[in-house]
Design an enzyme around this catalytic site. Structure first.
Site, PDB file in Angstrom:
ATOM      1  CB  ILE A 186      -0.729  -0.233   1.026  1.00 31.18           C
ATOM      2  CG1 ILE A 186      -1.862  -0.776   1.016  1.00 31.18           C
ATOM      3  CG2 ILE A 186      -1.433   0.821   0.887  1.00 31.18           C
ATOM      4  CD1 ILE A 186      -2.723  -0.864   2.112  1.00 31.18           C
ATOM      5  CB  ALA A 323      -9.461  -8.322  -3.690  1.00 29.20           C
ATOM      6  CG  HIS A 447       9.665 -13.625 -31.273  1.00 27.62           C
ATOM      7  ND1 HIS A 447      10.814 -13.391 -29.893  1.00 27.62           N
ATOM      8  CD2 HIS A 447      10.425 -13.054 -32.436  1.00 27.62           C
ATOM      9  CE1 HIS A 447      11.701 -12.725 -31.091  1.00 27.62           C
ATOM     10  NE2 HIS A 447      11.026 -12.043 -32.133  1.00 27.62           N
TER      11      HIS A 447
END
Length: 468
Positions: A186, A323, A447
């Site tokens: 955070i 979450a 690629h």
């Protein structure tokens, strides 16, 4: 009114549990004290912070990161009010979407503060004080978490000068100096937002490394990248006081290992020392639900508390406060209540830090494998050697694959780099099915893509990479 299941809290764990329960034919209701659904994540956490991270990243790139690509811009300016309006619009879109899903799945929404009165009985108190009592054969606690504060230090968070993550997404001007207490996810994400917009950011962290718990090599290299972006770090520092001053605020700290007391003046101080389970006012003591020594609701392998008919999921129980972990637990608990066999594989839950570059990981770190005495192999590949990364000027970082030395089964994958949060999922799928480094290394990757670095790191863990 009586239900098969009532979920208290509508964060990612709660609303997903409700939807799954309804899909399985259970009469379902949710209790939410906010005026809008979605919990901390959608309202003041994951979603708004990602809106600001994206917007601030574009601003920083336009301001000083495009001339080498042949794009010359002038007069780039910040309209913070519009940026915050974008954040608010994003939040509204998401919470409105959850409300729509409740209606679509015929889930009753009971607005107010929920309290468990007894097994099978809940009261819901509205903001005006009206109390409604409802019954349910099963109750799921999904109340999430709250700001933890600083252990042993009284901090008066006013969300203006001394702020939590809630205030960190709503400052009305860019602070000249921002001190972040806590070097976790955070703090680094919100610190990145305001650093890109012009703040001088200083991170004060108790541990000797940022992102405690993540792979040590990842942490060290990522810290160097943030330092190049202008972050300053005070590691191994114990904060002893945070106070308002006439000019703003002051943070006082001392070395954890002993030494002189120091202080830093700031316009704004962000308290980002983690989160704690939210159980206040739920009536858990009254009904006898057991909490552990960290204030989390104790559960068994089927998310059942010690009281029959009461379950708990998400941030309020053990495990990472993520979450998507809560969402998967929401699905599992609904399936269990419906008589099915819900399950979450806790060894394959990815974690992402949405800075730039991003940091993503799944499975074990090197430190965890060493402590467990597990013999392992390491494969690493730098984005500097990746063609797509060079073309995008996104060469910072690397991919690390950890595999069992005997079986070659992948035990952990760690990525620092542009788009790491998207690339980590192929490793998660591989680990979910018990795949090996050879399996991943022999899987064809388009690629040029950044994901080729994941393949090369896997080849390195199995035998040898091709392009290094």
């Amino acid at each position: 009114m009586s239900y098969d299941v009532i979920i208290i809290g509508t964060g990612p764990g709660g609303y997903v549990a409700a939807i799954k329960a309804a899909q399985l034919g259970l009469k379902t209701a949710v209790v939410e004290k906010r005026a809008t659904l979605g919990g901390t994540c959608l309202n003041v956490g994951c979603i708004p912070s990602k809106a600001l991270l994206h917007a601030s990243e574009l601003y920083a790139h336009a301001s000083h990161g495009m001339s080498s690509l042949g794009i010359e811009l002038s007069g780039v300016s910040l309209n913070l009010a519009n940026m915050l309006a974008h954040k608010d619009a994003t939040v509204k879109s998401n919470v409105d979407g959850v409300a729509f899903l409740m209606k679509k799945n015929k889930i009753d929404v009971l607005t107010g503060t929920g309290k468990i009165l007894a097994p099978g009985k809940i009261s819901v108190t509205s903001e005006t004080g009206e109390v409604q009592e409802v019954e349910a054969r099963n109750i799921v606690i999904a109340t999430g978490s709250d700001v933890a504060g600083i252990p042993g230090v009284k901090v008066d968070i006013d969300e203006k000068v001394i702020i939590s993550s809630t205030g960190g997404i709503a400052l009305d001007k860019v602070p000249a100096n921002l001190v972040v207490v806590g070097g976790g996810v955070i703090g680094l994400e919100l610190g990145s937002v305001w650093s890109r917009l012009g703040a001088k950011v200083t991170v004060v962290e108790y541990l000797d490394q940022i992102l405690g718990g993540m792979d040590g090599e990842v942490s060290k290299q990522f810290q160097r990248m943030l330092a190049k972006q202008g972050f300053e770090f005070k590691l191994g520092a114990k904060v002893t006081n945070v106070e308002r001053t006439e000019a703003g605020a002051k943070v006082t700290f001392e070395p954890v290992k002993g030494g002189e007391v120091q202080s830093i003046d700031a316009d704004v101080v962000l308290i980002a020392t983690g989160r704690k389970p939210y159980t206040e006012g739920l009536g858990l003591e009254t009904v006898g639900v057991t909490l552990d020594n960290r204030g989390r609701v104790e559960i068994d392998g089927a998310y059942r508390t010690n009281v029959a008919g009461i379950y708990a999921i998400g941030d309020v129980v053990k495990g990472p406060m993520l979450a998507h972990k809560a969402e998967d637990e929401g699905v599992a608990v609904a399936e269990i209540i419906a008589g099915q066999h819900g399950h979450v594989n806790y060894d394959a839950i990815p974690g992402v830090v949405y800075t730039q570059p991003e940091v993503a990981s799944v499975g074990k770190t090197e430190e965890e494998l060493k402590n467990a005495g597990t013999a392992y192999k390491v494969g690493k590949f730098p984005f500097m050697a990746n063609g797509r990364a060079r073309a995008m000027e996104a060469t910072d970082g690397f991919v690390k694959v950890l595999a069992d030395a005997t079986t070659d089964r992948v035990l952990g994958v760690h990525i620092v780099g542009f788009g790491a949060g998207e690339m980590i999922h192929e490793a998660t799928v591989l680990m979910e099915f018990g795949g090996s480094a050879e399996d991943l290394g022999r899987t064809t990757h388009a690629h040029p893509t950044m994901s080729e670095a994941v393949k090369e790191a896997a080849l390195g863990a199995w035998f040898k990479p091709i392009h290094a």
